[in-house]
Motif scaffolding. Structure first.
Motif, mmCIF file in Angstrom:
data_model
loop_
_atom_site.group_PDB
_atom_site.id
_atom_site.type_symbol
_atom_site.label_atom_id
_atom_site.label_comp_id
_atom_site.label_asym_id
_atom_site.label_seq_id
_atom_site.Cartn_x
_atom_site.Cartn_y
_atom_site.Cartn_z
ATOM 1 N N ALA A 67 3.809 1.991 2.586
ATOM 2 C CA ALA A 67 4.767 3.064 2.314
ATOM 3 C C ALA A 67 4.023 4.392 2.438
ATOM 4 O O ALA A 67 2.855 4.496 2.028
ATOM 5 C CB ALA A 67 5.366 2.921 0.921
ATOM 6 N N PHE A 68 4.699 5.380 2.989
ATOM 7 C CA PHE A 68 4.066 6.673 3.225
ATOM 8 C C PHE A 68 4.887 7.768 2.535
ATOM 9 O O PHE A 68 6.110 7.812 2.656
ATOM 10 C CB PHE A 68 3.984 6.985 4.714
ATOM 11 N N GLU A 69 4.192 8.656 1.822
ATOM 12 C CA GLU A 69 4.809 9.871 1.275
ATOM 13 C C GLU A 69 3.980 11.028 1.804
ATOM 14 O O GLU A 69 2.791 11.150 1.479
ATOM 15 C CB GLU A 69 4.809 9.853 -0.249
ATOM 16 N N ARG A 70 4.610 11.846 2.653
ATOM 17 C CA ARG A 70 3.896 12.948 3.297
ATOM 18 C C ARG A 70 4.580 14.252 2.927
ATOM 19 O O ARG A 70 5.784 14.423 3.124
ATOM 20 C CB ARG A 70 3.891 12.757 4.810
ATOM 21 N N HIS A 122 0.851 -1.192 0.000
ATOM 22 C CA HIS A 122 0.000 0.000 0.000
ATOM 23 C C HIS A 122 0.888 1.243 0.000
ATOM 24 O O HIS A 122 1.949 1.248 0.630
ATOM 25 C CB HIS A 122 -0.903 0.055 1.237
ATOM 26 N N ILE A 123 0.444 2.290 -0.685
ATOM 27 C CA ILE A 123 1.118 3.590 -0.640
ATOM 28 C C ILE A 123 0.094 4.632 -0.214
ATOM 29 O O ILE A 123 -1.007 4.710 -0.785
ATOM 30 C CB ILE A 123 1.725 3.965 -1.999
ATOM 31 N N HIS A 124 0.458 5.409 0.782
ATOM 32 C CA HIS A 124 -0.416 6.460 1.308
ATOM 33 C C HIS A 124 0.265 7.806 1.071
ATOM 34 O O HIS A 124 1.388 8.028 1.515
ATOM 35 C CB HIS A 124 -0.662 6.239 2.806
ATOM 36 N N VAL A 125 -0.410 8.689 0.336
ATOM 37 C CA VAL A 125 0.125 10.012 0.022
ATOM 38 C C VAL A 125 -0.734 11.060 0.727
ATOM 39 O O VAL A 125 -1.969 11.034 0.614
ATOM 40 C CB VAL A 125 0.114 10.277 -1.498
ATOM 41 N N SER A 126 -0.092 11.984 1.449
ATOM 42 C CA SER A 126 -0.845 13.013 2.177
ATOM 43 C C SER A 126 -0.072 14.325 2.175
ATOM 44 O O SER A 126 1.125 14.366 1.903
ATOM 45 C CB SER A 126 -1.122 12.562 3.618
ATOM 46 N N ASP A 127 -0.788 15.399 2.510
ATOM 47 C CA ASP A 127 -0.208 16.746 2.563
ATOM 48 C C ASP A 127 -0.443 17.280 3.965
ATOM 49 O O ASP A 127 -1.584 17.504 4.383
ATOM 50 C CB ASP A 127 -0.889 17.631 1.515
ATOM 51 N N ARG A 128 0.633 17.464 4.730
ATOM 52 C CA ARG A 128 0.521 17.848 6.144
ATOM 53 C C ARG A 128 -0.252 19.168 6.291
ATOM 54 O O ARG A 128 0.022 20.151 5.613
ATOM 55 C CB ARG A 128 1.914 18.009 6.757
ATOM 56 N N GLY A 129 -1.237 19.138 7.174
ATOM 57 C CA GLY A 129 -2.030 20.322 7.439
ATOM 58 C C GLY A 129 -3.218 20.490 6.508
ATOM 59 O O GLY A 129 -3.962 21.463 6.617
#
Length: 396
Positions: free
Chosen positions: A203-206, A81-88
């Motif tokens: 996997a995380f991309e933040r 799994h890949i999780h993509v997020s934008d802090r805030g």
């Protein structure tokens, strides 16, 4: 003077893979020399240091077609799994292996482990000679051959020189190949981290105010950290105590993996887009990081380089089988033209993502979060990114 068909400068991931691919595709009929400056001892080789790489599913498939994946697979940790997020911000996107119909999206492998496997393979191939430790210190090109002088005193002549000697590429400097650079104004802090909760293949991309933070799943419950920030922010973070470092990382990354427990040795690398203007020249082809060093965002660098290597091996092997001069400009231009669209698209994608997610404009923040929201709900909007992430890009 020793004569070969091909001399490869650089025996790290790109150079070793190029040699093995050429040997496999030519049925062992090409005589190949690999010149490598350092023995790949665990953690000491700059091309096989403490870092890990995320091999896209397509890259793993390419290694499998070359008969190399079976030896590399035990060292890989699957990304499910890949999780993509934008802090805030609320926008986020998910990519899932099962949804995409694959057993995994990619595999994370430590470069030192990959190096040991590939060098063992190199030494087992009768048609490949490895000059290690050694280095190319001079290059002379004539109409029908290229001759390299090695630091240990030997001279090697060949039809083709492949420069796979890393981002600083001494061969490119010796040949005065024009390069273009763009400084992203960021440094990547690299380390291995252990967490309270198991990563379970996530996997995380933040994206943060200073740059992206990525955590990739590794063996033994660890995660590979790539934390991008400005040089001024990175310098003290390489020196603070482990507990302070983990506390600051926790604030930026959050609690998706629970409490961050331990961090290994930290390394910092400046992030610069550094690419040759043209990847081919008279009797020379440039591949891997020597051809283009990318920002680590989206993990495209080695996967792009591998597609270069595979296409070059296919093009050269086919020309050899037809009895053509494998170092002639028509053969090399055929390779370069096949690779140009993928190269341009991947460079534009990674550079564009860096600038999009490092810009704090309210308008851009709203736009990128709307985009992440659309990706989470409309599959076709997400597919271009998914295709690159999985590595389903034709290597030609």
């Amino acid at each position: 003077m020793k004569a070969y068909d091909i001399v490869i400068a650089g025996g790290a991931m790109a150079g070793a893979t190029a040699a093995l691919a050429l040997d496999t595709l030519s049925g062992g009929r090409l005589r190949i020399a690999v010149v490598e400056a350092m023995v790949p001892n665990h953690g000491d080789h700059p091309g096989y240091d403490a870092r890990s790489i995320a091999l896209a599913e397509g890259s793993c498939a390419a290694f499998e077609q070359l008969g190399l994946w079976e030896a590399l697979a035990p060292f890989g940790t699957p990304i499910q799994h890949i999780h993509v997020s934008d802090r805030g911000h609320a926008g986020q996107a998910h990519i899932d292996a099962q949804t995409q119909g694959v057993s995994y999206l990619g595999q994370v492998i430590e470069l030192a482990d990959a190096g040991a496997v590939l060098h063992q393979k190199l030494h087992a191939r009768p048609a490949i000679d490895v000059f290690c430790p050694d280095a190319v210190i001079a290059i002379e090109r004539k109409l029908d051959a290229v001759t390299v002088t090695l630091k240990q005193g030997q001279s090697l002549t060949a039809s083709l020189l492949i420069a796979a000697d890393g981002g600083r590429s001494p061969c490119s400097r010796l040949l005065h190949l024009p390069r273009q650079q763009h400084d992203f104004g960021q440094v990547a802090v690299i380390a291995n981290v252990s967490t309270a909760l198991p990563h379970q293949g996530h996997a995380f991309e933040r994206f943060t105010d200073t740059g992206p933070v990525a955590l990739l799943p590794m063996s033994q419950g660890r995660c590979s950290l790539v934390w991008c920030m400005t040089p001024d922010e990175a310098q003290p973070l390489t020196q603070v105590s482990d507990s302070v470092f983990l506390q600051r990382l926790q604030q930026v990354f959050g609690w998706r993996l629970g409490k961050l427990l331990h961090v290994g040795e930290r390394h910092a690398y400046p992030l610069v887009l550094n690419q040759v203007v043209r990847p081919v020249s008279h009797r020379v082809a440039v591949v891997g990081n020597a051809a283009q060093s990318l920002h680590p965002i989206a993990g495209q660098g080695f996967n792009l380089g591998l597609r270069d290597v595979i296409t070059l091996a296919q093009t050269v092997s086919a020309a050899f089988q037809r009895g053509q001069d494998i170092g002639a400009i028509p053969v090399l231009m055929d390779y370069a033209s096949q690779r140009q669209p993928d190269r341009d698209t991947t460079v534009a994608l990674t550079s564009g993502l860096v600038h999009l997610f490092s810009n704090q404009s309210a308008l851009l923040a709203a736009a990128r979060n709307a985009g992440l929201g659309l990706m989470s709900t409309i599959e076709r909007v997400k597919q271009p990114l998914v295709q690159r992430t999985i590595g389903w890009v034709e290597p030609k």
